[in-house]
Write a protein that holds these residues in place. Structure first.
Motif, mmCIF file in Angstrom:
data_model
loop_
_atom_site.group_PDB
_atom_site.id
_atom_site.type_symbol
_atom_site.label_atom_id
_atom_site.label_comp_id
_atom_site.label_asym_id
_atom_site.label_seq_id
_atom_site.Cartn_x
_atom_site.Cartn_y
_atom_site.Cartn_z
ATOM 1 N N VAL A 1 6.579 -9.515 -9.665
ATOM 2 C CA VAL A 1 5.940 -8.263 -9.268
ATOM 3 C C VAL A 1 5.260 -7.662 -10.498
ATOM 4 C CG1 VAL A 1 7.895 -6.729 -9.797
ATOM 5 C CG2 VAL A 1 6.335 -6.132 -7.921
ATOM 6 N N ARG A 2 4.305 -6.797 -10.267
ATOM 7 C CA ARG A 2 3.692 -6.056 -11.363
ATOM 8 C C ARG A 2 3.469 -4.616 -10.918
ATOM 9 N NH1 ARG A 2 -1.939 -5.433 -11.092
ATOM 10 N NH2 ARG A 2 -1.915 -4.971 -13.331
ATOM 11 N N GLY A 3 3.446 -3.723 -11.920
ATOM 12 C CA GLY A 3 3.312 -2.299 -11.661
ATOM 13 C C GLY A 3 4.443 -1.544 -12.326
ATOM 14 N N GLY A 4 4.307 -0.232 -12.402
ATOM 15 C CA GLY A 4 5.356 0.603 -12.972
ATOM 16 C C GLY A 4 6.601 0.582 -12.117
ATOM 17 N N THR A 5 7.660 1.160 -12.639
ATOM 18 C CA THR A 5 8.955 1.100 -11.969
ATOM 19 C C THR A 5 8.950 1.880 -10.658
ATOM 20 O OG1 THR A 5 10.073 0.913 -14.089
ATOM 21 C CG2 THR A 5 11.417 1.578 -12.210
ATOM 22 N N TYR A 6 9.459 1.247 -9.623
ATOM 23 C CA TYR A 6 9.699 1.879 -8.327
ATOM 24 C C TYR A 6 11.202 1.819 -8.055
ATOM 25 C CZ TYR A 6 10.116 2.220 -3.227
ATOM 26 O OH TYR A 6 10.504 2.571 -1.952
ATOM 27 N N GLY A 7 11.778 2.917 -7.596
ATOM 28 C CA GLY A 7 13.175 2.866 -7.189
ATOM 29 C C GLY A 7 14.134 3.641 -8.064
ATOM 30 N N THR A 8 13.685 4.725 -8.696
ATOM 31 C CA THR A 8 14.594 5.553 -9.483
ATOM 32 C C THR A 8 14.933 6.821 -8.705
ATOM 33 O OG1 THR A 8 12.753 6.637 -10.623
ATOM 34 C CG2 THR A 8 13.738 4.707 -11.694
ATOM 35 N N ASN A 9 16.164 7.280 -8.866
ATOM 36 C CA ASN A 9 16.637 8.472 -8.167
ATOM 37 C C ASN A 9 16.496 9.707 -9.042
ATOM 38 O OD1 ASN A 9 18.842 6.068 -7.414
ATOM 39 N ND2 ASN A 9 18.020 7.153 -5.651
ATOM 40 N N ASN A 10 16.470 10.847 -8.385
ATOM 41 C CA ASN A 10 16.488 12.135 -9.082
ATOM 42 C C ASN A 10 17.425 13.058 -8.313
ATOM 43 O OD1 ASN A 10 15.931 14.215 -10.861
ATOM 44 N ND2 ASN A 10 14.055 14.815 -9.806
ATOM 45 N N ASN B 1 0.801 -1.217 0.000
ATOM 46 C CA ASN B 1 0.000 0.000 0.000
ATOM 47 C C ASN B 1 0.835 1.270 0.000
ATOM 48 O OD1 ASN B 1 -2.493 -1.454 0.111
ATOM 49 N ND2 ASN B 1 -2.111 -1.827 2.283
ATOM 50 N N ASN B 2 2.136 1.144 0.232
ATOM 51 C CA ASN B 2 3.029 2.295 0.165
ATOM 52 C C ASN B 2 3.583 2.502 -1.238
ATOM 53 O OD1 ASN B 2 3.068 3.234 2.942
ATOM 54 N ND2 ASN B 2 4.168 1.360 3.442
ATOM 55 N N THR B 3 4.199 1.480 -1.787
ATOM 56 C CA THR B 3 4.817 1.620 -3.110
ATOM 57 C C THR B 3 3.803 1.510 -4.232
ATOM 58 O OG1 THR B 3 5.272 -0.752 -3.389
ATOM 59 C CG2 THR B 3 6.922 0.569 -2.209
ATOM 60 N N GLY B 4 2.691 0.788 -3.988
ATOM 61 C CA GLY B 4 1.710 0.530 -5.021
ATOM 62 C C GLY B 4 1.985 -0.722 -5.827
ATOM 63 N N LEU B 5 3.112 -1.380 -5.594
ATOM 64 C CA LEU B 5 3.450 -2.599 -6.323
ATOM 65 C C LEU B 5 2.583 -3.769 -5.871
ATOM 66 C CD1 LEU B 5 7.346 -2.326 -6.184
ATOM 67 C CD2 LEU B 5 5.913 -1.987 -8.215
ATOM 68 N N MET B 6 2.282 -4.665 -6.794
ATOM 69 C CA MET B 6 1.580 -5.902 -6.480
ATOM 70 C C MET B 6 2.569 -7.059 -6.600
ATOM 71 S SD MET B 6 -1.828 -7.635 -8.209
ATOM 72 C CE MET B 6 -2.903 -6.308 -7.654
ATOM 73 N N TRP B 7 2.573 -7.935 -5.595
ATOM 74 C CA TRP B 7 3.553 -9.014 -5.512
ATOM 75 C C TRP B 7 2.893 -10.387 -5.585
ATOM 76 C CZ3 TRP B 7 8.728 -8.136 -5.444
ATOM 77 C CH2 TRP B 7 9.156 -6.825 -5.171
ATOM 78 N N GLN B 8 3.629 -11.317 -6.112
ATOM 79 C CA GLN B 8 3.260 -12.729 -6.058
ATOM 80 C C GLN B 8 3.402 -13.188 -4.605
ATOM 81 O OE1 GLN B 8 6.045 -15.226 -8.125
ATOM 82 N NE2 GLN B 8 4.601 -16.904 -8.382
ATOM 83 N N GLN B 9 2.339 -13.717 -4.040
ATOM 84 C CA GLN B 9 2.364 -14.084 -2.629
ATOM 85 C C GLN B 9 3.109 -15.390 -2.385
ATOM 86 O OE1 GLN B 9 -1.494 -14.875 -0.772
ATOM 87 N NE2 GLN B 9 -0.781 -13.823 1.054
ATOM 88 N N VAL B 10 2.861 -16.370 -3.220
ATOM 89 C CA VAL B 10 3.469 -17.697 -3.059
ATOM 90 C C VAL B 10 4.398 -17.943 -4.253
ATOM 91 C CG1 VAL B 10 3.063 -20.151 -2.717
ATOM 92 C CG2 VAL B 10 1.369 -18.484 -1.900
ATOM 93 N N PRO B 11 5.693 -17.780 -4.074
ATOM 94 C CA PRO B 11 6.604 -17.970 -5.209
ATOM 95 C C PRO B 11 6.731 -19.433 -5.576
ATOM 96 C CG PRO B 11 7.847 -17.598 -3.199
ATOM 97 C CD PRO B 11 6.400 -17.419 -2.841
ATOM 98 N N SER B 12 7.176 -19.671 -6.775
ATOM 99 C CA SER B 12 7.438 -21.042 -7.212
ATOM 100 C C SER B 12 8.512 -21.665 -6.341
ATOM 101 C CB SER B 12 7.886 -21.045 -8.681
ATOM 102 O OG SER B 12 8.384 -22.314 -9.048
ATOM 103 N N ALA B 13 8.375 -22.961 -6.071
ATOM 104 C CA ALA B 13 9.380 -23.687 -5.289
ATOM 105 C C ALA B 13 10.527 -24.179 -6.158
ATOM 106 C CB ALA B 13 8.729 -24.860 -4.569
ATOM 107 N N SER B 14 10.505 -23.851 -7.445
ATOM 108 C CA SER B 14 11.565 -24.280 -8.361
ATOM 109 C C SER B 14 12.763 -23.349 -8.269
ATOM 110 C CB SER B 14 11.047 -24.303 -9.804
ATOM 111 O OG SER B 14 9.993 -25.225 -9.949
#
Length: 404
Positions: free
Chosen positions: A225-234, A104-117
C-alpha cells in the motif's frame, strides 16, 4: 518524500541545460514536476481520510439458523444487526489501469496484483519497501487496520472485491493470508514470541501467525500500500461512562456490564441500552469493533508495560471468571460480539457471527493461538453447529453509537 518517476526523453535538452533545476509542468498544486539528471520526477501526495469508517458490505439480514430475513422493525428478534443500520461509507474503488487500485474513501493506493510468493514477515516488509510499481517507489506493508478496511463481508469466500483486487494464488483457498505491519507483542502457540498479525482475505479472519515461517506452508502473502497512515484513534473520556473517538465519529461504552450473552440476546441488549443520556446504542459491526483494538497490548505481552486486554486503558474489560479461565491463566479477557454474520465456508448458511478477542484468542486447549485482537467467528447460540475453534457462544457486548 517518495516519488513517482517517469522518463521523458522529450525534455532531455531541458534537463541538460537546467540540471538540478526545478521546472513546473503541472497546474495541480499538490503535484510538483522536477527535472534532475535527465530524469523527470512527479511528486504526488495522497490525501488520506483518517479514520473514515468503511461499511462492511453486508446488506442481508440473518437469523440464528442462517436463514435470510426480508425486513425487521425495532423490537423484532435480530433487529440491530449489521444490515439493519448499514453504517460506514460504501466501499468505492478506482482501477487505475496500471496495476494499482485507489480506495476513494480512505485515499490509500493498493497493489492490485500481489506477488504469488510466500514470505516470512520480515521478507514481506522488505518486499514492500523495495517495490517499484507503476512508477511509485514509496510502497510499504499495510497496518492491520488499513488491510482490514478493504475486507468485504457481503458474501465472503473471498472477503475482498475481486473485481478490483486479485488473489495472490488466483484461487479461493484458506491460504490467502496477508501479512500486516503489526508484530504481536504477546506469545502464541505457533509463533512463540515471534508472531505477526495478518488478514485472511478468503476466510475473513484476523489472526497472528508465526512470523519466521516461510515456504508454501508457513509463509504468507503481502499486498503493498502507499499513502499516509490510515487507522489512528483519537479517544476522549466524556466522564459519563462513554468514550468518543473523534477520528472515527463513534462513541463507545467505556465498560462492558460483565454479562455474557448469545448473539440474539446481545442484539436485543444493545438496542435497549441507555447510557450517558443516549438511547441509540447498538451492537457494533465487525469493522467498527476492530477499530478500537490496541495491538500494542496483550495478556501474554513479553513487556510488562503492555500486559492487559488489547484495548486502550481508557476502556475497561471484564476478566473472565475463574471457573472459565483457560489453561490456568488468571488474567484473561473475553470475546465481544459484533452484529456481522458469517458462513463457516462458501455456500453454507450464516450460522455464525463475528467477534473480536480482546483477550487470548484460544485454541481448544485454552492456549493463546491467534493473539489478542484476533477477529474470528463462532456459532450464534448454544444449539448452533460446532465451530472451527473452541465454541464460546456467550460473549460480552461493547456498546457503540454514531456521534451525530
Amino acid at each position: 518524500m517518495k516519488t513517482l518517476k517517469l522518463k521523458l526523453p522529450c525534455l532531455l535538452f531541458l534537463s541538460l541545460l537546467l540540471s538540478f533545476t526545478t521546472i513546473s509542468c503541472n497546474d495541480d498544486d499538490d503535484d510538483v514536476t522536477s527535472t534532475t539528471d535527465n530524469e523527470t520526477t512527479i511528486v504526488e501526495d495522497l490525501t488520506i481520510n483518517n479514520y473514515l469508517q468503511i461499511a462492511t458490505g453486508q446488506v442481508t439480514l440473518y437469523d440464528n439458523d442462517g436463514a435470510t430475513i426480508s425486513s425487521l422493525s425495532s423490537g423484532d428478534s435480530f433487529y440491530g444487526q449489521d444490515a439493519t443500520y448499514l453504517k460506514g461509507a460504501t466501499m468505492d474503488y478506482t482501477d487505475n489501469g496500471d496495476g494499482t487500485v485507489t480506495d476513494n474513501n480512505t485515499g490509500l493506493m493498493w497493489q492490485q496484483v500481489p506477488s504469488a510468493s510466500n514470505y516470512t514477515w520480515q521478507e514481506a516488509v522488505d518486499y514492500c519497501d523495495d517495490l517499484e510499481l507503476s512508477g511509485y517507489d514509496d510502497w510499504r506493508i499495510p497496518s492491520l487496520k488499513e488491510l482490514f478496511s478493504i475486507s468485504d463481508f457481503n458474501t465472503g469466500w473471498p472477503y475482498i472485491n475481486t473485481t478490483y483486487f486479485n488473489l495472490a494464488s488466483g484461487e479461493v483457498t484458506k491460504d490467502e493470508q496477508f501479512w500486516s505491519s503489526n508484530y504481536y507483542v504477546g506469545v502464541t502457540v505457533e509463533g512463540g514470541s515471534s508472531a505477526a498479525f495478518g488478514v485472511n482475505h478468503v476466510t475473513g479472519h484476523i489472526k497472528a501467525y508465526a512470523a519466521n515461517s516461510n515456504g508454501p506452508i508457513g509463509g504468507k502473502y503481502v499486498r503493498a500500500v502507499r499513502g499516509g497512515t490510515y487507522g489512528t484513534n483519537n479517544f476522549s473520556d466524556n466522564g459519563d461512562g462513554t468514550i468518543s473517538d473523534t477520528n472515527t465519529g463513534l462513541m463507545w461504552a467505556q465498560d462492558d456490564d460483565g454479562i455474557t450473552l448469545d448473539w440474539e440476546d446481545a442484539l436485543a441488549y444493545a438496542e435497549s441500552s441507555e447510557l450517558g443520556g443516549y438511547n441509540d446504542w447498538r451492537l457494533p459491526n465487525v469493522k467498527e469493533l476492530q477499530t478500537i483494538v490496541d495491538y500494542s497490548r496483550s495478556p501474554t505481552a513479553t513487556d510488562s508495560e503492555n500486559v492487559g486486554p488489547a484495548i486502550d486503558p481508557l476502556f475497561s474489560c471484564t476478566q473472565l471468571p475463574s471457573d472459565v479461565q483457560e489453561a490456568g491463566y488468571d488474567d484473561d479477557y473475553g470475546y465481544y460480539w459484533t452484529g456481522t454474520s458469517a458462513p463457516f465456508t462458501s455456500g453454507e448458511p450464516y450460522y455464525y457471527a463475528w467477534y473480536v478477542a480482546f483477550g487470548r484468542a484460544v485454541n481448544d486447549e485454552g492456549e493463546d493461538f491467534h493473539g489478542a485482537g484476533a477477529v474470528r467467528f463462532d456459532t450464534k447460540d448454544e444449539d448452533g453447529p460446532a465451530g472451527e475453534d473452541a465454541e464460546r457462544y456467550y460473549n460480552y457486548v461493547r456498546l457503540v453509537r454514531t456521534i451525530n
